[in-house]
Design an enzyme around this catalytic site. Structure first.
Site, PDB file in Angstrom:
ATOM      1  N   GLU A 174      13.427  10.539   7.112  1.00  0.00           N
ATOM      2  CA  GLU A 174      13.565  11.972   6.828  1.00  0.00           C
ATOM      3  C   GLU A 174      14.669  12.295   5.838  1.00  0.00           C
ATOM      4  OE1 GLU A 174      16.101  11.257  10.561  1.00  0.00           O
ATOM      5  OE2 GLU A 174      14.316  10.432   9.597  1.00  0.00           O
ATOM      6  N   HIS A 202      15.883   5.835   8.781  1.00  0.00           N
ATOM      7  CA  HIS A 202      15.550   7.265   8.823  1.00  0.00           C
ATOM      8  C   HIS A 202      14.678   7.650   7.622  1.00  0.00           C
ATOM      9  CE1 HIS A 202      18.210   8.601  12.134  1.00  0.00           C
ATOM     10  NE2 HIS A 202      18.925   7.556  11.783  1.00  0.00           N
ATOM     11  N   CYS A 223      14.886   5.335  14.705  1.00  0.00           N
ATOM     12  CA  CYS A 223      16.238   4.910  15.090  1.00  0.00           C
ATOM     13  C   CYS A 223      16.329   4.751  16.619  1.00  0.00           C
ATOM     14  CB  CYS A 223      17.266   5.882  14.541  1.00  0.00           C
ATOM     15  SG  CYS A 223      18.952   5.220  14.548  1.00  0.00           S
TER      16      CYS A 223
END
Length: 509
Positions: free
Chosen positions: A169, A167, A79
């Site tokens: 994660e 993202h 990001c």
């Protein structure tokens, strides 16, 4: 030498989540503020740049020093990190036509890109940014796009440097784990050696070397953190560890006796101290939550210091500090402006002239539980819900009396016991009962009552940073309510708290 991944924090709400995902892949990682990065040694196998609430176009946008990293070590920007890698090296980042937040799908995936090996075209990803990369620097190539943005992911030609505008994660990115695995194992060459057993082996060895024959004192709370710390120290130095378990009168029903017996069964050298009267006497008339915490913290220090003072040749104070506490203290935004009192033992090390040893300071909460299993900690303690340091004091709203403590202990015992009996306990992150300073009218038999109300609180969470209220079965709640009202003298009304964190907190005080 412990293989390590550095995560440079730019203030993102997801930074700890990146670390947790890396650890889940059995790779050790450390979070460092972007402006306080230790010079990477040979143990550092790669670096990840986090997201950020800033735009790279802001005047005060965080700018990292990547001179010893970019082009030398594998590098992954996520990001903001990706946008910085484009913006700082000749590309252009501009406001997105519309804020890109939420689910998106990869429309193309470069089959030659090692970062995306095995990732399918059409795979769902999670976007969360207001800017987008509109022009790439020279020698950057796009390796993935979505339906709305051309630069979903990129790689720098001739470098193991990658950027993702989404993202990986978060669980909404369905193949995020695979992407992180490709980077950590495929690109960085990590051996995935970070396991609970390896942590125990290395930590016990380090503790033996560090402490030698010195004596160590530890304040046990009955919770998982201090208990696992005690088990690790016990494996390293045996009875040279002396633990002190204080009954402050605000523990759960029969907890002091049960937990003390469990500790002794595990072979720990534990001193139990009954200080209920001291704590409760000093709390009389106090209604402010912070003043309650300060009173309890002050008394704990006094009791602990008195008991520890009876011991000879103690040189170390052990604490159950875990990694989120360490991260908080060196946050890119600085320590929190307001940290609740009595989260640890405060000024004890200075007062007692002791050095500090913190066996768990590298671990997240879920890792602490795994290590607890590895060292043989009793499941009764290992799987316990988090419990506030001040105990039931912050679950009794208003002033505290022995009678109120009795009522809350009885109600809490019914609720927690019910969760355990029905198998719901392990589905809940944390649960407890709050005694409210509210009286309401009721009817019992032929008589009207005017008694206190309690609120049941149960939440689901991963680490307590965010939490949702637990959707417990109605018939279970009905049974618990009925049992509390019928069996606990002084309570005639039960409510269930259905607020999430944020905006509410888990505890009421």
């Amino acid at each position: 030498m412990q293989e390590t991944i550095y995560i440079l924090d730019f203030g993102s709400q997801y930074t700890q989540l990146i670390a947790r995902r890396v650890r889940e892949l059995n790779v050790y990682c450390e979070i460092h503020p972007y402006n306080k990065v230790p010079d990477p040694g040979p143990e550092v196998k790669g670096v990840i740049l986090s997201g950020s609430p800033y735009s790279v176009r802001d005047k005060d946008a965080p700018i990292p020093d990547l001179d010893n990293i970019k082009g030398r070590l594998p590098l992954l920007g996520i990001c903001y990190g990706a946008q910085y890698l484009a913006h700082a090296y000749g590309g252009e980042v501009a406001p997105a036509a519309s804020r890109e937040y939420g689910r998106a799908n990869l429309a193309s995936v470069d089959p030659e890109a090692s970062l995306l090996d095995g990732v399918s075209s059409g795979s769902q990803v999670w976007m969360s940014h207001g800017d987008t990369i509109v022009r790439m620097p020279d020698h950057y190539r796009i390796i993935s796009s979505t339906g709305d943005i051309e630069v979903g992911a990129f790689q720098i030609t001739g470098e193991s440097t990658f950027g993702l505008q989404f993202h990986p994660e978060v669980h909404h990115t369905t193949e995020g784990r695979k992407i992180l695995h490709n980077f950590l194992v495929g690109t960085c060459g990590c051996g995935q050696l970070w396991t609970p057993d390896s942590f125990v082996e290395s930590t016990v060895s380090e503790l033996r070397e560090k402490l030698g024959n010195d004596r160590v004192v530890l304040g046990l709370s009955g919770g998982v953190d201090s208990s696992v710390a005690a088990m690790l120290l016990h494996k390293a130095i045996g009875d040279h560890l002396i633990s002190i378990f204080v009954d402050n009168g605000l523990l759960r029903k029969d907890e002091f006796t049960k937990v003390l017996a469990t500790y002794k069964k595990l072979g720990l050298n534990v001193i139990g101290v009954d200080a209920r009267k001291k704590f409760l006497d000093d709390l009389k008339g106090i209604t402010d939550p912070e003043l309650k915490r300060k009173s309890i913290g002050r008394n704990f220090i006094e009791v602990f210091e008195e008991e520890a003072g009876k011991l000879e040749d103690v040189k170390w104070l052990a604490q159950g500090t875990i990694y989120p506490d360490v991260i908080e203290s060196v946050s890119v935004n600085g320590p929190s402006a307001k940290i609740k009192s009595h989260h640890n033992v405060g000024g004890l090390p200075e007062m007692m002239n002791l050095d500090i040893v913190e066996p768990l300071k590298l671990l997240f909460k879920d890792e602490v539980r795994k290590v607890g299993k590895s060292v043989g900690l009793d499941p009764i303690i290992r799987n316990r819900h988090p419990f506030p340091g001040p105990g039931l004091a912050v679950r009794i709203l208003g002033d505290i009396t022995e009678e109120k403590v009795r009522m809350l202990q009885e109600a809490d015992d019914i609720f927690i016991g019910g969760l355990m009996e029905t198998g719901l306990y392990e589905e809940v992150w944390q649960a407890g009962v709050v005694l409210l300073p509210v009286q309401s009218v009721g009817v019992m038999g032929d008589e009207r009552t005017y008694e206190l109300a309690v609120a049941l609180r149960a939440v689901t969470s991963v680490d307590g940073m965010t939490a949702d209220w637990a959707k417990l079965p109605y018939d279970f709640l009905a049974r618990v309510s009925n049992d509390i009202i019928n069996k606990v003298r002084g309570i005639n009304r039960v409510v269930y708290d259905i607020s999430s964190k944020p905006p509410a907190t888990i505890e009421w005080e």
